[in-house]
Scaffold this motif. Sequence first.
Motif, PDB file in Angstrom:
ATOM      1  N   GLN A 639       0.838  -1.198   0.000  1.00 29.04           N
ATOM      2  CA  GLN A 639       0.000   0.000   0.000  1.00 29.04           C
ATOM      3  C   GLN A 639       0.882   1.262   0.000  1.00 29.04           C
ATOM      4  O   GLN A 639       2.000   1.231   0.508  1.00 29.04           O
ATOM      5  CB  GLN A 639      -0.934  -0.011   1.219  1.00 29.04           C
ATOM      6  N   PRO A 640       0.450   2.344  -0.610  1.00 30.99           N
ATOM      7  CA  PRO A 640      -0.930   2.625  -1.041  1.00 30.99           C
ATOM      8  C   PRO A 640      -1.275   2.148  -2.451  1.00 30.99           C
ATOM      9  O   PRO A 640      -2.365   2.435  -2.934  1.00 30.99           O
ATOM     10  CB  PRO A 640      -0.963   4.157  -0.984  1.00 30.99           C
ATOM     11  N   TRP A 641      -0.376   1.401  -3.115  1.00 30.06           N
ATOM     12  CA  TRP A 641      -0.656   1.022  -4.506  1.00 30.06           C
ATOM     13  C   TRP A 641      -1.482  -0.256  -4.582  1.00 30.06           C
ATOM     14  O   TRP A 641      -2.435  -0.344  -5.343  1.00 30.06           O
ATOM     15  CB  TRP A 641       0.667   0.827  -5.280  1.00 30.06           C
ATOM     16  N   GLY A 642      -1.098  -1.266  -3.821  1.00 29.45           N
ATOM     17  CA  GLY A 642      -1.810  -2.537  -3.880  1.00 29.45           C
ATOM     18  C   GLY A 642      -1.643  -3.210  -5.231  1.00 29.45           C
ATOM     19  O   GLY A 642      -0.599  -3.092  -5.887  1.00 29.45           O
ATOM     20  N   GLN A 643      -2.665  -3.915  -5.666  1.00 30.05           N
ATOM     21  CA  GLN A 643      -2.623  -4.611  -6.959  1.00 30.05           C
ATOM     22  C   GLN A 643      -3.153  -3.691  -8.061  1.00 30.05           C
ATOM     23  O   GLN A 643      -4.230  -3.110  -7.943  1.00 30.05           O
ATOM     24  CB  GLN A 643      -3.453  -5.889  -6.916  1.00 30.05           C
ATOM     25  N   LYS A 644      -2.384  -3.592  -9.119  1.00 27.22           N
ATOM     26  CA  LYS A 644      -2.810  -2.804 -10.274  1.00 27.22           C
ATOM     27  C   LYS A 644      -2.596  -3.634 -11.539  1.00 27.22           C
ATOM     28  O   LYS A 644      -1.568  -4.292 -11.702  1.00 27.22           O
ATOM     29  CB  LYS A 644      -1.995  -1.509 -10.402  1.00 27.22           C
ATOM     30  N   SER A 645      -3.586  -3.589 -12.420  1.00 31.68           N
ATOM     31  CA  SER A 645      -3.496  -4.286 -13.704  1.00 31.68           C
ATOM     32  C   SER A 645      -3.727  -3.283 -14.832  1.00 31.68           C
ATOM     33  O   SER A 645      -4.605  -2.415 -14.733  1.00 31.68           O
ATOM     34  CB  SER A 645      -4.530  -5.415 -13.798  1.00 31.68           C
ATOM     35  N   PHE A 646      -2.942  -3.403 -15.879  1.00 35.74           N
ATOM     36  CA  PHE A 646      -3.068  -2.501 -17.025  1.00 35.74           C
ATOM     37  C   PHE A 646      -3.159  -3.320 -18.308  1.00 35.74           C
ATOM     38  O   PHE A 646      -2.277  -4.142 -18.596  1.00 35.74           O
ATOM     39  CB  PHE A 646      -1.864  -1.564 -17.117  1.00 35.74           C
ATOM     40  N   TRP A 647      -4.213  -3.073 -19.047  1.00 38.68           N
ATOM     41  CA  TRP A 647      -4.373  -3.691 -20.366  1.00 38.68           C
ATOM     42  C   TRP A 647      -4.069  -2.655 -21.456  1.00 38.68           C
ATOM     43  O   TRP A 647      -4.426  -1.483 -21.332  1.00 38.68           O
ATOM     44  CB  TRP A 647      -5.800  -4.199 -20.566  1.00 38.68           C
ATOM     45  N   LEU A 648      -3.442  -3.125 -22.496  1.00 35.39           N
ATOM     46  CA  LEU A 648      -3.244  -2.319 -23.703  1.00 35.39           C
ATOM     47  C   LEU A 648      -3.581  -3.222 -24.882  1.00 35.39           C
ATOM     48  O   LEU A 648      -2.918  -4.244 -25.112  1.00 35.39           O
ATOM     49  CB  LEU A 648      -1.802  -1.824 -23.815  1.00 35.39           C
ATOM     50  N   VAL A 649      -4.645  -2.879 -25.596  1.00 36.73           N
ATOM     51  CA  VAL A 649      -5.132  -3.717 -26.694  1.00 36.73           C
ATOM     52  C   VAL A 649      -5.126  -2.886 -27.968  1.00 36.73           C
ATOM     53  O   VAL A 649      -5.631  -1.752 -27.983  1.00 36.73           O
ATOM     54  CB  VAL A 649      -6.552  -4.247 -26.412  1.00 36.73           C
ATOM     55  N   GLY A 650      -4.572  -3.439 -29.042  1.00 37.99           N
ATOM     56  CA  GLY A 650      -4.470  -2.666 -30.275  1.00 37.99           C
ATOM     57  C   GLY A 650      -4.664  -3.487 -31.528  1.00 37.99           C
ATOM     58  O   GLY A 650      -3.688  -3.870 -32.179  1.00 37.99           O
ATOM     59  N   PRO A 651      -5.905  -3.792 -31.921  1.00 35.51           N
ATOM     60  CA  PRO A 651      -6.115  -4.456 -33.212  1.00 35.51           C
ATOM     61  C   PRO A 651      -5.905  -3.480 -34.368  1.00 35.51           C
ATOM     62  O   PRO A 651      -6.185  -2.283 -34.260  1.00 35.51           O
ATOM     63  CB  PRO A 651      -7.577  -4.920 -33.142  1.00 35.51           C
ATOM     64  N   ARG A 652      -5.406  -4.001 -35.479  1.00 36.34           N
ATOM     65  CA  ARG A 652      -5.134  -3.194 -36.670  1.00 36.34           C
ATOM     66  C   ARG A 652      -5.487  -4.017 -37.895  1.00 36.34           C
ATOM     67  O   ARG A 652      -5.137  -5.203 -37.982  1.00 36.34           O
ATOM     68  CB  ARG A 652      -3.666  -2.784 -36.712  1.00 36.34           C
ATOM     69  N   VAL A 653      -6.146  -3.384 -38.851  1.00 37.93           N
ATOM     70  CA  VAL A 653      -6.516  -4.042 -40.107  1.00 37.93           C
ATOM     71  C   VAL A 653      -6.002  -3.201 -41.259  1.00 37.93           C
ATOM     72  O   VAL A 653      -6.269  -1.997 -41.334  1.00 37.93           O
ATOM     73  CB  VAL A 653      -8.042  -4.217 -40.231  1.00 37.93           C
ATOM     74  N   ASP A 654      -5.246  -3.829 -42.143  1.00 41.39           N
ATOM     75  CA  ASP A 654      -4.778  -3.189 -43.377  1.00 41.39           C
ATOM     76  C   ASP A 654      -5.460  -3.868 -44.553  1.00 41.39           C
ATOM     77  O   ASP A 654      -5.327  -5.085 -44.736  1.00 41.39           O
ATOM     78  CB  ASP A 654      -3.262  -3.312 -43.523  1.00 41.39           C
ATOM     79  N   VAL A 655      -6.180  -3.082 -45.328  1.00 43.56           N
ATOM     80  CA  VAL A 655      -6.834  -3.575 -46.537  1.00 43.56           C
ATOM     81  C   VAL A 655      -6.177  -2.876 -47.720  1.00 43.56           C
ATOM     82  O   VAL A 655      -6.173  -1.639 -47.791  1.00 43.56           O
ATOM     83  CB  VAL A 655      -8.349  -3.299 -46.522  1.00 43.56           C
ATOM     84  N   THR A 656      -5.625  -3.648 -48.627  1.00 39.09           N
ATOM     85  CA  THR A 656      -4.928  -3.084 -49.783  1.00 39.09           C
ATOM     86  C   THR A 656      -5.592  -3.607 -51.044  1.00 39.09           C
ATOM     87  O   THR A 656      -5.297  -4.697 -51.513  1.00 39.09           O
ATOM     88  CB  THR A 656      -3.439  -3.462 -49.752  1.00 39.09           C
ATOM     89  N   MET A 657      -6.469  -2.783 -51.589  1.00 30.25           N
ATOM     90  CA  MET A 657      -7.172  -3.196 -52.803  1.00 30.25           C
ATOM     91  C   MET A 657      -6.216  -3.300 -53.992  1.00 30.25           C
ATOM     92  O   MET A 657      -6.314  -4.197 -54.811  1.00 30.25           O
ATOM     93  CB  MET A 657      -8.300  -2.216 -53.106  1.00 30.25           C
ATOM     94  N   THR A 658      -5.289  -2.348 -54.080  1.00 28.41           N
ATOM     95  CA  THR A 658      -4.198  -2.373 -55.064  1.00 28.41           C
ATOM     96  C   THR A 658      -2.961  -1.844 -54.351  1.00 28.41           C
ATOM     97  O   THR A 658      -3.020  -1.459 -53.181  1.00 28.41           O
ATOM     98  CB  THR A 658      -4.499  -1.482 -56.294  1.00 28.41           C
ATOM     99  N   ASN A 659      -1.832  -1.779 -55.052  1.00 26.53           N
ATOM    100  CA  ASN A 659      -0.644  -1.221 -54.418  1.00 26.53           C
ATOM    101  C   ASN A 659      -0.644   0.308 -54.442  1.00 26.53           C
ATOM    102  O   ASN A 659       0.364   0.938 -54.136  1.00 26.53           O
ATOM    103  CB  ASN A 659       0.632  -1.764 -55.068  1.00 26.53           C
TER     104      ASN A 659
END
Length: 722
Positions: A639-659
């Motif tokens: 204490q004073p922090w105790g248990q802490k959890s941190f999530w970092l989520v980052g999905p990414r989509v690349d769509v390339t119809m042509t170059n």
Amino acid sequence: MKLSLLLICCLFSLHILAQKKNSNYQYHIHRVTSPVKIDGIIDEQAWQDAEVAKNFRMVLPMDTSISKVPTEVRMAYDDKNIYIIATCYKALPGPSMVESLKRDFAFQKNDNFIFFMDTYNDLTNGFSFGANAVGAEWDGTMYEGGKVDLNWTNKWESAVKDYPDKYIFEAAIPFKSIRYKKGISEWGINFSRNDLKTTEKSSWTPVPRQFPTASLAYTGTLVWDTPPPEAGQNISLIPYVLTGISKDYQNHKNTAVHVEAGGDAKIAISSALNLDLTVHPDFSQVDADKQVTNLSRYELFYPETRQFFLENGDQFNNFGYASIRPFFSRRIGLTSNIIAGARLSGKLDRNWRIGVMDMQTNSNDDNHVPAQNFTMIALQRKVFARSNIGFMLVNKESFNYPPGAATTGANSKYNTNFGIEYNLASADNLFTGKALVLKSFSPNKKGHDYTQAGNLQFANKYWTAGGQYEVVGANYDAGVGYVPRQGYIKFNPYISRLFFPKEGIILSHGPTLNLTDYYDGGFKPTDNRAFLSYQITFRSKSILTALVEHDYVRLLAPYDPTNYTGSFLPIGQQSHWNNAEISFFSVPQSLFTYDFTLDYGGYYDGGKKFSLANDVGYRFQPYVNIQMATTYNNLQLPQPWGQKSFWLVGPRVDVTMTNKFYLTGFFQYNEQGKNININTRLQWRYRPASDFFIVYTDNYLPRPFFVKNRGLVFKFTYWLNN
């Protein structure tokens, strides 16, 4: 200072005047005998008459034989362009392996052909072009003898055509798009091929496996029948028009509609020296920074991606070390708008390079930031085979202070840095190193305002060994730089060894020992990190690494070990801990790829930390590439922090119809930063180096899912040159 002088003497005493390693590999380029159409079809008479570069050497998995995947390259030129065509034969049936059609792809995750031109013949600087097996283009500037900056872009044309037994890459590189020394008839050249099915990387000239095929120390020679033609008058105008709407919900501001215009100009002073001008630049099309969970005590580093700062950017941004950058261009224009800027950069002759930059920003009442002028002067002199001595001056002046603006810190009336460094690179690239001295000048900061540092490394196929030291004064102030820590002395020796089994599923394996010690100005220890790792590289190209580590920290300033709660450990608090880590990277040739890193052990104040970071990807080649990056940190603290959890989520989509047509969707949830970010970018490259962008951004407070701000931008750029 004595340490710097001693290191410089050691560096100069090394054997660095040897002849270029692959000077006997020569390709003779001739003027075209007939017009060339860029279509990936090798039917012109010019290609029948051209010399053929073949019999490529294998670099990976081993560098001891001829490549098993044949490649043939032909080159030619006319008054305007350099032409190249590469026939890349397939060793195994089936479609090529690629990520997508997006530009500047990851080299290791694509079947590709890339070539490297040392246009100054100095074994240090040049240009790289190429494409993957379905036509996604790659281009970048080269610096430090083998590094490629893919953020650079310019006008050129290419085509890739696929056949059952091969694919053919064909390109035209305008002389106006590159820089080279007038009158010389020999350039450095090398061609590189990556084939994922056979897990083979190869190059035209022999390159030791511990070096990238981009290493200019191992190029062959491009011999011109006459010196390359002058590019002639070369002026490019790149105007932009932008319109957009935005709303700041967090500060209760009304919707803002804005229309802007500005642009850049590129003026060739000579074939090797360029003047860049910018007026009211806008960088809204630049990809959003990838967020991270920051549990360190210091500022994070994000690389520069803004186009104006990139050409010859190594002279400006790479002076010093990763943790000692006296100039960092991202300091310019982050809290206020850039009004205009100019940069002169390039080669004065075979041995001298110059870079001069001046940028002006306006004052910002909302952020309490004054108007500022930034000046950077860099001069570099080549010595010996591939080494150089560099001189640098950085100056920042502040004026027109808005009401309430501070006159200290980032807003100080002036900050000046002067430095000199010696960069060592032996002819065979086995020895590399650096020695530098920096001095800052700031109001009310006298004494202990210098920095000195140096390193030396030896690397061959089996051994890598080296060491680095840094001495940064407590009052050293890089006001336009990135120096996250002051008032310390650092020593960092390291050594690693690789073993190569003659058979079996393992290609190489070996240990690394790395020690990092920090001391304060009184030479009392403040930090120590010692780790021993073991890495196994499989013949399939997957990699497994295990690591054990010991850490010691004595705090020199109050610190919140969560960077979240606002509760701090006191100055002088000491912590010791051990931890273990394991990571794995899957085979890059699979459609489904993944990697993970597990870290468990101690933490500050007797706490515990568990971290998991992983990336998962799947590609529907070549049109869709999906990535999911996840980071989880669990902290167990008193204490004073105790248990802490941190999530970092980052999905990414690349769509390339042509170059030429890309859609990128990027979502980031940062629990520590209390932010959800959505960034979507549509880019249409309707002609070489000319683009239309649609960019949408949205930021939310995760709980109670409150909209912080959002914006929509339409931007049109056009590259016009004579």
